[in-house]
Design a protein around this motif. Structure first.
Motif, short mmCIF file in Angstrom:
data_model
loop_
_atom_site.label_atom_id
_atom_site.label_comp_id
_atom_site.label_asym_id
_atom_site.label_seq_id
_atom_site.Cartn_x
_atom_site.Cartn_y
_atom_site.Cartn_z
N THR A 56 0.81 -1.22 0.00
CA THR A 56 0.00 0.00 0.00
C THR A 56 0.84 1.27 0.00
OG1 THR A 56 -0.17 -0.15 2.42
CG2 THR A 56 -1.95 -1.12 1.13
N ALA A 57 2.08 1.19 0.47
CA ALA A 57 2.96 2.36 0.48
C ALA A 57 4.39 1.90 0.71
CB ALA A 57 2.55 3.35 1.57
N VAL A 58 5.34 2.65 0.13
CA VAL A 58 6.76 2.40 0.35
C VAL A 58 7.43 3.74 0.61
CG1 VAL A 58 8.90 1.39 -0.54
CG2 VAL A 58 6.69 0.45 -1.27
N THR A 59 8.22 3.80 1.68
CA THR A 59 8.93 5.02 2.04
C THR A 59 10.41 4.71 2.18
OG1 THR A 59 7.00 5.82 3.27
CG2 THR A 59 9.11 6.91 3.70
N SER A 60 11.24 5.46 1.48
CA SER A 60 12.69 5.31 1.63
C SER A 60 13.14 6.02 2.91
CB SER A 60 13.41 5.92 0.43
OG SER A 60 13.20 5.14 -0.73
N GLY A 61 14.14 5.44 3.58
CA GLY A 61 14.60 6.06 4.81
C GLY A 61 15.83 5.39 5.38
N TYR A 62 16.01 5.57 6.68
CA TYR A 62 17.20 5.11 7.37
C TYR A 62 16.80 4.39 8.66
CZ TYR A 62 18.61 9.05 4.45
OH TYR A 62 18.76 9.92 3.39
N ALA A 63 17.58 3.36 9.02
CA ALA A 63 17.37 2.65 10.27
C ALA A 63 18.72 2.17 10.79
CB ALA A 63 16.43 1.46 10.08
N GLY A 64 18.80 1.93 12.09
CA GLY A 64 20.01 1.39 12.68
C GLY A 64 20.89 2.39 13.37
N GLY A 65 20.64 3.68 13.21
CA GLY A 65 21.43 4.72 13.86
C GLY A 65 20.52 5.66 14.64
N SER A 66 21.05 6.79 15.01
CA SER A 66 20.29 7.73 15.83
C SER A 66 19.64 8.82 14.99
CB SER A 66 21.21 8.37 16.87
OG SER A 66 22.27 9.08 16.24
N ALA A 67 18.72 9.54 15.60
CA ALA A 67 17.95 10.55 14.88
C ALA A 67 18.82 11.71 14.42
CB ALA A 67 16.82 11.07 15.78
N ASP A 68 19.84 12.08 15.20
CA ASP A 68 20.59 13.30 14.89
C ASP A 68 21.45 13.16 13.62
OD1 ASP A 68 22.15 11.46 16.31
OD2 ASP A 68 23.52 13.00 17.04
N THR A 69 21.72 11.92 13.18
CA THR A 69 22.50 11.74 11.95
C THR A 69 21.70 11.03 10.86
OG1 THR A 69 23.47 9.73 12.91
CG2 THR A 69 24.76 11.77 13.07
N GLU A 87 10.58 1.30 4.17
CA GLU A 87 9.45 0.88 5.00
C GLU A 87 8.33 0.48 4.05
OE1 GLU A 87 7.20 2.96 8.66
OE2 GLU A 87 6.68 3.74 6.69
N VAL A 88 7.97 -0.80 4.09
CA VAL A 88 6.93 -1.33 3.20
C VAL A 88 5.66 -1.52 4.00
CG1 VAL A 88 6.29 -3.21 1.65
CG2 VAL A 88 8.70 -2.54 1.87
N ARG A 89 4.63 -0.81 3.65
CA ARG A 89 3.32 -1.00 4.25
C ARG A 89 2.53 -1.94 3.35
NH1 ARG A 89 2.51 1.23 9.50
NH2 ARG A 89 4.06 2.91 9.73
N TYR A 90 1.87 -2.94 3.95
CA TYR A 90 1.19 -3.93 3.11
C TYR A 90 -0.09 -4.43 3.77
CZ TYR A 90 3.27 -7.56 6.13
OH TYR A 90 3.63 -8.35 7.21
N ASP A 91 -0.96 -4.95 2.93
CA ASP A 91 -2.24 -5.52 3.35
C ASP A 91 -2.05 -7.03 3.49
OD1 ASP A 91 -4.78 -6.52 3.65
OD2 ASP A 91 -5.61 -5.54 1.87
N PRO A 92 -2.09 -7.59 4.70
CA PRO A 92 -1.84 -9.02 4.88
C PRO A 92 -2.91 -9.91 4.27
CG PRO A 92 -2.56 -8.03 6.94
CD PRO A 92 -2.33 -6.90 5.99
N ALA A 93 -4.03 -9.34 3.86
CA ALA A 93 -5.05 -10.12 3.17
C ALA A 93 -4.68 -10.34 1.70
CB ALA A 93 -6.41 -9.42 3.27
#
Length: 215
Positions: A56-69, A87-93
């Motif tokens: 339903t939606a895909v957002t590019s981003g960052y994970a694994g570190g802190s907010a300030d960087t 971040e992949v948002r999906y419908d499990p149905a």
């Protein structure tokens, strides 16, 4: 981001990648769910998942570190502990976590490359599954185990499993980048071939508009 045409398992047929079964599924909870995956440049992985039915939606981003960087300039130094993720948002149905992992390991990236994807090098390009609960961790572990046991790849899978502490959306200009810039050299060299492979091997899993011969 460097131009790269590296594609995972280019000669490996879809049948070699385990289909979701009881070990590779999550409870079908009602409502929208999410998966956070790192497979190199997020322009490429985003393009693949936007084409999948049930997403339903895909957002590019960052994970694994802190907010300030958690910004592109800092993450590109490879010193912030972040990974480029989607971040992949999906419908499990309509699709499942197991199916998203199947696409992740077969089409979206090469899980045998350590801290790189093609010519993109650095820990920010690491192959990673960021789990937000123990069920997601269990399913990802089971999938990697099946891949290694089946010898799908000649080299071992090096995908890291990391707890999702936070997801930080990337800057606006990164979002839906491949679709907005189809003739950008990197997109043509790296993202477009992955979407084409998805269409060739998983055409039955695509949204109708992406399965059109004119797409």
């Amino acid at each position: 981001m460097s131009q790269s045409c590296d594609l995972p398992g280019m000669s490996v047929p879809r049948s070699r990648f385990p289909a979701p079964d009881n070990d590779l599924e999550l409870p079908a909870d009602a409502g929208e769910q999410r998966a956070v995956l790192g497979g190199g440049c997020f322009w490429c992985t985003e393009a693949v998942y936007l084409a999948l039915d049930g997403v339903t939606a895909v957002t590019s981003g960052y994970a694994g570190g802190s907010a300030d960087t958690a910004n592109y300039d800092a993450v590109c130094t490879g010193t912030t502990d972040h990974a480029e993720v989607i971040e992949v948002r999906y419908d499990p149905a309509r699709t499942s976590y197991g199916e998203l992992l199947r696409i992740f390991f077969s089409v979206a990236h090469d899980p045998t490359q350590l801290n790189r994807q093609g010519n993109d090098r650095g820990t920010q390009y690491r192959s990673s599954v960021f789990y937000e609960n123990e069920d997601q961790k269990r399913v990802a572990e089971a999938y990697i185990r099946k891949l290694d046991e089946a010898g799908v790849y000649e080299a071992p899978v090096v995908t890291t499993l990391e707890p999702l502490d936070a997801f930080y959306p990337a800057e606006d200009y990164h979002q839906n980048f491949a679709a907005r810039n189809p003739f950008q050299p990197y997109v043509m060299a790296a993202a477009a071939p992955k979407v084409e492979k998805l269409r060739d091997q998983f055409g039955d899993r695509l949204k109708p508009e992406f399965n059109d011969d004119q797409a």
